[in-house]
Design a protein around this motif. Structure first.
Motif, PDB file in Angstrom:
ATOM      1  N   GLU A  24       1.849  23.312 -18.369  1.00 57.28           N
ATOM      2  CA  GLU A  24       2.875  23.416 -17.337  1.00 57.28           C
ATOM      3  C   GLU A  24       4.214  23.904 -17.891  1.00 57.28           C
ATOM      4  OE1 GLU A  24       3.314  20.491 -14.347  1.00 57.28           O
ATOM      5  OE2 GLU A  24       1.177  20.061 -14.274  1.00 57.28           O
ATOM      6  N   LEU A  25       4.488  23.578 -19.153  1.00 55.77           N
ATOM      7  CA  LEU A  25       5.766  23.975 -19.752  1.00 55.77           C
ATOM      8  C   LEU A  25       5.631  25.182 -20.688  1.00 55.77           C
ATOM      9  CD1 LEU A  25       7.342  20.470 -20.489  1.00 55.77           C
ATOM     10  CD2 LEU A  25       7.734  21.986 -18.547  1.00 55.77           C
ATOM     11  N   ASN A  26       4.460  25.819 -20.663  1.00 53.99           N
ATOM     12  CA  ASN A  26       4.205  26.985 -21.523  1.00 53.99           C
ATOM     13  C   ASN A  26       4.442  26.681 -23.001  1.00 53.99           C
ATOM     14  OD1 ASN A  26       3.464  28.767 -19.404  1.00 53.99           O
ATOM     15  ND2 ASN A  26       5.622  29.026 -18.896  1.00 53.99           N
ATOM     16  N   ILE A  27       3.972  25.526 -23.430  1.00 51.26           N
ATOM     17  CA  ILE A  27       4.033  25.126 -24.831  1.00 51.26           C
ATOM     18  C   ILE A  27       2.648  25.395 -25.413  1.00 51.26           C
ATOM     19  CG2 ILE A  27       4.354  23.185 -26.409  1.00 51.26           C
ATOM     20  CD1 ILE A  27       6.089  21.863 -24.217  1.00 51.26           C
ATOM     21  N   SER A  28       2.592  25.928 -26.625  1.00 51.27           N
ATOM     22  CA  SER A  28       1.291  26.268 -27.200  1.00 51.27           C
ATOM     23  C   SER A  28       0.412  25.027 -27.335  1.00 51.27           C
ATOM     24  CB  SER A  28       1.448  26.976 -28.541  1.00 51.27           C
ATOM     25  OG  SER A  28       2.117  26.151 -29.462  1.00 51.27           O
ATOM     26  N   ASN A  29      -0.888  25.246 -27.139  1.00 52.05           N
ATOM     27  CA  ASN A  29      -1.869  24.170 -27.155  1.00 52.05           C
ATOM     28  C   ASN A  29      -1.849  23.438 -28.503  1.00 52.05           C
ATOM     29  OD1 ASN A  29      -4.014  22.581 -26.262  1.00 52.05           O
ATOM     30  ND2 ASN A  29      -5.529  24.018 -27.053  1.00 52.05           N
ATOM     31  N   GLY A  30      -1.695  22.132 -28.459  1.00 56.25           N
ATOM     32  CA  GLY A  30      -1.688  21.314 -29.665  1.00 56.25           C
ATOM     33  C   GLY A  30      -0.334  21.143 -30.323  1.00 56.25           C
ATOM     34  N   ALA A  31       0.682  21.843 -29.806  1.00 53.12           N
ATOM     35  CA  ALA A  31       2.012  21.779 -30.434  1.00 53.12           C
ATOM     36  C   ALA A  31       2.623  20.384 -30.358  1.00 53.12           C
ATOM     37  CB  ALA A  31       2.950  22.802 -29.794  1.00 53.12           C
ATOM     38  N   ILE A  32       2.447  19.716 -29.230  1.00 55.34           N
ATOM     39  CA  ILE A  32       3.082  18.406 -29.052  1.00 55.34           C
ATOM     40  C   ILE A  32       2.505  17.386 -30.026  1.00 55.34           C
ATOM     41  CG2 ILE A  32       3.395  16.471 -27.445  1.00 55.34           C
ATOM     42  CD1 ILE A  32       3.835  18.522 -25.219  1.00 55.34           C
ATOM     43  N   SER A  33       1.216  17.457 -30.319  1.00 58.60           N
ATOM     44  CA  SER A  33       0.633  16.495 -31.263  1.00 58.60           C
ATOM     45  C   SER A  33       1.269  16.617 -32.647  1.00 58.60           C
ATOM     46  CB  SER A  33      -0.879  16.659 -31.348  1.00 58.60           C
ATOM     47  OG  SER A  33      -1.210  17.930 -31.892  1.00 58.60           O
ATOM     48  N   LYS A  34       1.773  17.785 -32.988  1.00 62.76           N
ATOM     49  CA  LYS A  34       2.445  17.987 -34.279  1.00 62.76           C
ATOM     50  C   LYS A  34       3.782  17.258 -34.351  1.00 62.76           C
ATOM     51  CE  LYS A  34       0.213  22.434 -34.967  1.00 62.76           C
ATOM     52  NZ  LYS A  34       0.393  23.888 -34.984  1.00 62.76           N
ATOM     53  N   TRP A  35       4.294  16.839 -33.196  1.00 67.00           N
ATOM     54  CA  TRP A  35       5.576  16.144 -33.169  1.00 67.00           C
ATOM     55  C   TRP A  35       5.484  14.744 -33.772  1.00 67.00           C
ATOM     56  CZ3 TRP A  35       7.514  17.463 -27.536  1.00 67.00           C
ATOM     57  CH2 TRP A  35       7.656  18.846 -27.419  1.00 67.00           C
ATOM     58  N   ALA A  36       4.276  14.293 -34.064  1.00 68.03           N
ATOM     59  CA  ALA A  36       4.113  12.994 -34.727  1.00 68.03           C
ATOM     60  C   ALA A  36       4.698  13.052 -36.137  1.00 68.03           C
ATOM     61  CB  ALA A  36       2.643  12.607 -34.781  1.00 68.03           C
ATOM     62  N   THR A  37       4.694  14.263 -36.732  1.00 65.69           N
ATOM     63  CA  THR A  37       5.214  14.409 -38.099  1.00 65.69           C
ATOM     64  C   THR A  37       6.286  15.476 -38.239  1.00 65.69           C
ATOM     65  OG1 THR A  37       3.395  15.927 -38.600  1.00 65.69           O
ATOM     66  CG2 THR A  37       3.083  13.599 -39.175  1.00 65.69           C
ATOM     67  N   ASN A  38       6.430  16.345 -37.248  1.00 66.00           N
ATOM     68  CA  ASN A  38       7.411  17.434 -37.312  1.00 66.00           C
ATOM     69  C   ASN A  38       8.370  17.363 -36.132  1.00 66.00           C
ATOM     70  OD1 ASN A  38       6.238  18.780 -39.625  1.00 66.00           O
ATOM     71  ND2 ASN A  38       4.588  19.391 -38.254  1.00 66.00           N
ATOM     72  N   MET A  39       9.573  17.819 -36.340  1.00 67.11           N
ATOM     73  CA  MET A  39      10.591  17.843 -35.283  1.00 67.11           C
ATOM     74  C   MET A  39      10.351  19.055 -34.381  1.00 67.11           C
ATOM     75  SD  MET A  39      13.244  16.306 -34.049  1.00 67.11           S
ATOM     76  CE  MET A  39      13.969  15.303 -35.304  1.00 67.11           C
ATOM     77  N   PRO A  40      10.303  18.843 -33.061  1.00 74.98           N
ATOM     78  CA  PRO A  40      10.133  19.978 -32.142  1.00 74.98           C
ATOM     79  C   PRO A  40      11.412  20.805 -32.054  1.00 74.98           C
ATOM     80  CG  PRO A  40      10.488  17.971 -30.906  1.00 74.98           C
ATOM     81  CD  PRO A  40      10.397  17.575 -32.355  1.00 74.98           C
ATOM     82  N   ARG A  41      11.278  22.023 -31.544  1.00 67.90           N
ATOM     83  CA  ARG A  41      12.459  22.849 -31.281  1.00 67.90           C
ATOM     84  C   ARG A  41      13.246  22.195 -30.150  1.00 67.90           C
ATOM     85  NH1 ARG A  41       9.332  27.978 -30.449  1.00 67.90           N
ATOM     86  NH2 ARG A  41      10.687  28.150 -28.646  1.00 67.90           N
ATOM     87  N   ALA A  42      14.556  22.278 -30.248  1.00 67.88           N
ATOM     88  CA  ALA A  42      15.443  21.598 -29.295  1.00 67.88           C
ATOM     89  C   ALA A  42      15.201  22.051 -27.863  1.00 67.88           C
ATOM     90  CB  ALA A  42      16.901  21.818 -29.687  1.00 67.88           C
ATOM     91  N   ASN A  43      15.016  23.347 -27.650  1.00 62.45           N
ATOM     92  CA  ASN A  43      14.848  23.846 -26.280  1.00 62.45           C
ATOM     93  C   ASN A  43      13.548  23.335 -25.651  1.00 62.45           C
ATOM     94  OD1 ASN A  43      13.448  25.624 -28.106  1.00 62.45           O
ATOM     95  ND2 ASN A  43      13.298  27.132 -26.478  1.00 62.45           N
ATOM     96  N   ILE A  44      12.516  23.171 -26.460  1.00 65.05           N
ATOM     97  CA  ILE A  44      11.252  22.669 -25.933  1.00 65.05           C
ATOM     98  C   ILE A  44      11.372  21.184 -25.612  1.00 65.05           C
ATOM     99  CG2 ILE A  44       8.821  22.243 -26.473  1.00 65.05           C
ATOM    100  CD1 ILE A  44       8.862  24.870 -28.064  1.00 65.05           C
ATOM    101  N   LEU A  45      12.016  20.425 -26.510  1.00 67.02           N
ATOM    102  CA  LEU A  45      12.210  19.002 -26.244  1.00 67.02           C
ATOM    103  C   LEU A  45      13.073  18.805 -25.002  1.00 67.02           C
ATOM    104  CD1 LEU A  45      11.539  16.173 -27.168  1.00 67.02           C
ATOM    105  CD2 LEU A  45      13.549  16.234 -28.644  1.00 67.02           C
ATOM    106  N   HIS A  46      14.060  19.667 -24.814  1.00 71.10           N
ATOM    107  CA  HIS A  46      14.900  19.625 -23.613  1.00 71.10           C
ATOM    108  C   HIS A  46      14.052  19.842 -22.361  1.00 71.10           C
ATOM    109  CE1 HIS A  46      17.399  21.546 -20.483  1.00 71.10           C
ATOM    110  NE2 HIS A  46      18.235  20.584 -20.808  1.00 71.10           N
ATOM    111  N   ASP A  47      13.142  20.812 -22.418  1.00 73.74           N
ATOM    112  CA  ASP A  47      12.269  21.085 -21.273  1.00 73.74           C
ATOM    113  C   ASP A  47      11.381  19.882 -20.951  1.00 73.74           C
ATOM    114  OD1 ASP A  47      13.349  23.617 -21.127  1.00 73.74           O
ATOM    115  OD2 ASP A  47      11.617  24.624 -22.047  1.00 73.74           O
TER     116      ASP A  47
END
Length: 118
Positions: A24-47
């Motif tokens: 729904e937010l046009n985020i690449s598949n599996g990207a959010i699971s990487k946030w367990a160890t990596n910081m997301p980009r600010a604009n994506i976290l804002h969305d």
């Protein structure tokens, strides 16, 4: 609790999967699971924060309680339209909506109420 865990918790409370949120937010598949160890980009976290009606601060620190807000049918329809576009087209769309809203506000400000005209 890390960012990924907070996002997962919000997804669970809203009955949405991480995968569906990514779509729904046009985020690449599996990207959010990487946030367990990596910081997301600010604009994506804002969305993501905007999607859930909460703040970026909540996902970063957990300090601000999430505020889930029910969308009206019109708001849902607008979001569905917006999600059809890539990010560049979304920005154009939002620019046009802002221009229309400003025009409508200006028109309303220049109209005189009937009771004041009498």
């Amino acid at each position: 609790m890390n960012i990924y865990e907070r996002v997962k918790e919000m997804c669970d409370t809203q009955n949405i999967s991480i995968s569906k949120l990514e779509k729904e937010l046009n985020i690449s598949n599996g990207a959010i699971s990487k946030w367990a160890t990596n910081m997301p980009r600010a604009n994506i976290l804002h969305d993501v924060a905007k999607y859930f009606g909460t703040s970026v601060e909540y996902f970063l620190t957990g300090a601000v309680a999430p505020v889930a807000q029910e969308l009206t049918e019109n708001e849902k329809e607008i979001l569905e339209l917006l999600h059809r576009f890539d990010e560049r087209t979304q920005l154009k769309f939002l620019g046009r909506v802002e221009a229309i809203a400003k025009e409508m506000a200006d028109d309303a400000a220049h109209k005189t109420p009937k009771s004041a005209a009498n």
